[in-house]
Scaffold this motif. Structure first.
Motif, mmCIF file in Angstrom:
data_model
loop_
_atom_site.group_PDB
_atom_site.id
_atom_site.type_symbol
_atom_site.label_atom_id
_atom_site.label_comp_id
_atom_site.label_asym_id
_atom_site.label_seq_id
_atom_site.Cartn_x
_atom_site.Cartn_y
_atom_site.Cartn_z
ATOM 1 N N THR A 1 -6.606 20.397 20.649
ATOM 2 C CA THR A 1 -6.044 20.424 22.053
ATOM 3 C C THR A 1 -5.723 19.018 22.501
ATOM 4 O O THR A 1 -5.105 18.539 23.267
ATOM 5 C CB THR A 1 -7.212 20.889 23.151
ATOM 6 O OG1 THR A 1 -8.420 19.860 22.813
ATOM 7 C CG2 THR A 1 -7.849 22.339 22.493
ATOM 8 N N GLY A 2 -6.454 17.962 21.664
ATOM 9 C CA GLY A 2 -6.219 16.620 21.884
ATOM 10 C C GLY A 2 -6.744 16.011 23.064
ATOM 11 O O GLY A 2 -6.587 14.976 23.331
ATOM 12 N N ARG A 3 -7.721 16.649 23.547
ATOM 13 C CA ARG A 3 -8.605 16.356 24.626
ATOM 14 C C ARG A 3 -9.538 15.354 24.112
ATOM 15 O O ARG A 3 -10.272 15.535 23.159
ATOM 16 C CB ARG A 3 -9.215 17.329 25.505
ATOM 17 C CG ARG A 3 -8.190 18.244 26.052
ATOM 18 C CD ARG A 3 -8.787 19.509 26.872
ATOM 19 N NE ARG A 3 -7.965 20.421 26.841
ATOM 20 C CZ ARG A 3 -8.378 21.828 26.975
ATOM 21 N NH1 ARG A 3 -9.511 22.095 27.223
ATOM 22 N NH2 ARG A 3 -7.594 22.697 26.980
ATOM 23 N N LEU A 4 -10.048 14.301 25.012
ATOM 24 C CA LEU A 4 -10.903 13.338 24.562
ATOM 25 C C LEU A 4 -12.020 13.338 25.312
ATOM 26 O O LEU A 4 -11.788 13.674 26.791
ATOM 27 C CB LEU A 4 -10.280 11.865 24.633
ATOM 28 C CG LEU A 4 -8.956 11.541 23.656
ATOM 29 C CD1 LEU A 4 -8.021 10.479 24.295
ATOM 30 C CD2 LEU A 4 -9.688 11.155 22.287
ATOM 31 N N ALA A 5 -13.139 12.930 25.001
ATOM 32 C CA ALA A 5 -14.443 13.067 26.037
ATOM 33 C C ALA A 5 -14.539 11.832 26.789
ATOM 34 O O ALA A 5 -15.301 12.023 27.701
ATOM 35 C CB ALA A 5 -15.703 13.223 24.990
ATOM 36 N N ALA A 6 -13.971 10.620 26.361
ATOM 37 C CA ALA A 6 -14.266 9.549 27.006
ATOM 38 C C ALA A 6 -13.183 9.302 28.040
ATOM 39 O O ALA A 6 -12.029 10.072 28.085
ATOM 40 C CB ALA A 6 -14.519 8.221 26.090
ATOM 41 N N ILE A 7 -13.164 8.216 28.752
ATOM 42 C CA ILE A 7 -12.026 7.603 29.647
ATOM 43 C C ILE A 7 -11.583 6.439 29.048
ATOM 44 O O ILE A 7 -12.286 5.352 29.228
ATOM 45 C CB ILE A 7 -12.729 7.608 31.108
ATOM 46 C CG1 ILE A 7 -12.955 8.937 31.673
ATOM 47 C CG2 ILE A 7 -11.533 7.121 32.123
ATOM 48 C CD1 ILE A 7 -13.520 8.899 33.095
ATOM 49 N N GLY A 8 -10.376 6.313 29.013
ATOM 50 C CA GLY A 8 -9.468 5.193 28.513
ATOM 51 C C GLY A 8 -8.959 4.154 29.779
ATOM 52 O O GLY A 8 -9.143 4.609 30.744
ATOM 53 N N PRO A 9 -8.313 3.191 29.300
ATOM 54 C CA PRO A 9 -7.929 2.227 30.465
ATOM 55 C C PRO A 9 -6.705 2.948 31.080
ATOM 56 O O PRO A 9 -5.726 3.217 30.545
ATOM 57 C CB PRO A 9 -7.554 1.207 29.559
ATOM 58 C CG PRO A 9 -7.303 1.385 28.006
ATOM 59 C CD PRO A 9 -8.067 2.657 28.047
ATOM 60 N N THR A 10 -6.655 2.665 32.411
ATOM 61 C CA THR A 10 -5.384 3.037 33.147
ATOM 62 C C THR A 10 -4.597 1.716 33.719
ATOM 63 O O THR A 10 -3.495 1.910 34.223
ATOM 64 C CB THR A 10 -5.941 3.773 34.526
ATOM 65 O OG1 THR A 10 -7.061 2.848 35.393
ATOM 66 C CG2 THR A 10 -6.660 4.983 34.043
ATOM 67 N N SER A 11 -5.072 0.783 33.204
ATOM 68 C CA SER A 11 -4.385 -0.688 33.733
ATOM 69 C C SER A 11 -4.054 -1.115 32.264
ATOM 70 O O SER A 11 -4.797 -0.837 31.167
ATOM 71 C CB SER A 11 -5.084 -1.724 34.365
ATOM 72 O OG SER A 11 -6.246 -2.137 33.951
ATOM 73 N N ALA A 12 -3.020 -1.868 32.106
ATOM 74 C CA ALA A 12 -2.880 -2.568 30.867
ATOM 75 C C ALA A 12 -3.801 -3.300 30.046
ATOM 76 O O ALA A 12 -4.540 -4.123 30.617
ATOM 77 C CB ALA A 12 -1.524 -3.583 31.132
ATOM 78 N N PRO A 13 -4.096 -2.687 28.941
ATOM 79 C CA PRO A 13 -5.432 -3.248 28.129
ATOM 80 C C PRO A 13 -4.847 -4.513 27.216
ATOM 81 O O PRO A 13 -3.795 -4.795 27.186
ATOM 82 C CB PRO A 13 -5.452 -2.040 27.305
ATOM 83 C CG PRO A 13 -4.196 -1.622 26.728
ATOM 84 C CD PRO A 13 -3.420 -1.838 28.145
ATOM 85 N N THR A 14 -5.782 -5.272 26.834
ATOM 86 C CA THR A 14 -5.648 -6.280 25.851
ATOM 87 C C THR A 14 -6.058 -6.188 24.483
ATOM 88 O O THR A 14 -7.013 -5.286 24.395
ATOM 89 C CB THR A 14 -6.421 -7.697 26.567
ATOM 90 O OG1 THR A 14 -7.659 -7.330 26.736
ATOM 91 C CG2 THR A 14 -5.916 -8.127 27.728
#
Length: 390
Positions: free
Chosen positions: A64-77
């Motif tokens: 399904t490609g679903r991830l359990a965590a939340i990633g960055p919504t603003s530009a990462p470094t």
């Protein structure tokens, strides 16, 4: 309904055939949520349909490609980058503080989440496949020389099995530990490294096996067919895709099967293989579809667009990039979509189709991202490096 009516090592749970592993994981999650609710009455329990992410390609056997965590919504470094000797096509896998990734230099590299090298396994040929991690922490990986290997978490070889045909698709693990791997057909391999059965196909299989809730193992072939094979190795049904299927199929919560073809089509099939609909993009579709919790199918095309297609086959939105999209998309727990493009960028896209940010990695991004619990994204690229972004 009882356990004896359920197939493929499943049990009857609340009137539905479920894999024991899924039920146990779901119960564990419910306990954790209940404990958190005691401290904060505003916490909400997860829905029963929420998938349990596993350390396999596209998050588990249904892809399904679903991830359990939340990633960055603003530009990462960029936190760090680890260089290999060749392009990275495989998706990295994060598991218990380690990051594993294969490269076209034939090496599987194990790193800490801080980017420190732990060990390397050297295969005899290129590694396109993503590692699959067993319940005990062992690693399963195949290479283009046709050799499948099981490694311990420390890098020691448990066994190696020669299948005699190129392995360029990721292995998939069944609930009973059976290893399903594509090559010149579909193989079922025991946890101990013996071939249980081989369902041969006339055309090569580049499609990572998916496991349907019915127990069927489903693959696409370069000959333009989709096959459903039962746990004993017998073909249940065969569907016409119309062109080569290079990506894996994905399976929605309701059992609908989704895939892309080299004709540029995205197909939806019923559990019995009957075609439900076909959506036409402008060029090859070689990625594996991701499936959002609301049923939307998220997939990129060589026509340089990322598509969100409703479960009825109508277009929700499409987002242009400046390069072909070979990578498969991943969807984090907040609905943000992450996907690489051959315009050298990794994209973050909102559930409504807005581009949140683009990060330039310098060369094509065909690798599919992984996401750690702390929000760090890991992705490989044609610059020969694995990148950690947060």
């Amino acid at each position: 309904m009882s356990d004896r009516e359920c197939r493929a090592d499943r049990i009857c749970h609340e009137g539905t055939c479920r894999f024991l592993e899924d039920v146990q994981a779901e119960r564990t999650q419910r306990v954790l949520v209940a404990e958190a609710s005691e401290a904060d009455d505003e916490d909400e329990a997860p829905t029963a349909s929420a998938p349990v992410e596993r350390a396999q390609f596209m998050g588990g056997p249904r892809h399904t490609g679903r991830l359990a965590a939340i990633g960055p919504t603003s530009a990462p470094t960029e936190r760090w980058a680890h260089s290999t000797s060749a392009r990275i096509f495989a998706s990295p896998i994060v598991h218990e503080g380690a990051v594993y990734v294969g490269s076209l230099d034939g090496r599987l590299t194990a790193l800490s989440t801080e980017g420190e090298l732990r060990w390397r396994y050297v295969a005899a040929d290129k590694i396109y496949a993503t590692v699959a991690v067993t319940e005990g922490g062992d690693l399963i990986v195949g290479a283009m020389d046709g050799q499948l290997a099981r490694l311990r978490a420390g890098g020691d070889v448990a066994w190696e099995l020669e299948l005699g045909a190129e392995i360029d698709a990721s292995a998939t693990l069944g609930a009973d530990g059976t290893i399903y791997v594509s090559a010149d057909g579909l193989y079922a391999v025991t946890p101990g490294g013996a071939v249980r059965w081989h369902a041969a196909t006339a055309a090569h299989v580049r499609s990572a096996p998916a496991i349907h809730p019915s127990g069927a193992i489903i693959v696409g072939t370069t000959g333009g067919h989709v096959l459903a094979i039962d746990p004993n190795g017998e073909v249940i049904w065969r569907a016409e895709a119309g062109s080569s299927v290079d990506g894996a199929v994905s399976i929605a919560d309701d059992g609908t099967i989704y895939l892309g073809t080299d004709l540029g089509h995205v197909l939806a099939l019923a559990a019995d293989g009957a075609e439900l609909w076909r959506y036409e993009t402008g060029d090859d579709v070689r990625a594996t579809p991701a499936i959002a919790p609301d049923g939307a199918v998220i997939i990129g095309s060589y026509d340089r667009h990322l598509y969100a297609i409703e479960s009825d086959g109508t277009l929700r939105w499409r987002v242009p990039t400046r390069g072909r999209i070979r990578a498969s998309a991943r969807i984090d727990a907040a609905g943000t979509i992450y996907v690489g493009s051959q315009d050298d960028h990794l994209y973050a896209i909102s559930p409504s189709g807005d581009v949140l940010w683009r990060h330039n990695l310098g060369q094509d991004v065909d690798s599919t991202v992984a996401l750690d619990d702390d929000g760090t994204l890991y992705v490989g690229a044609d610059d020969r490096a694995l990148h950690a972004l947060r």
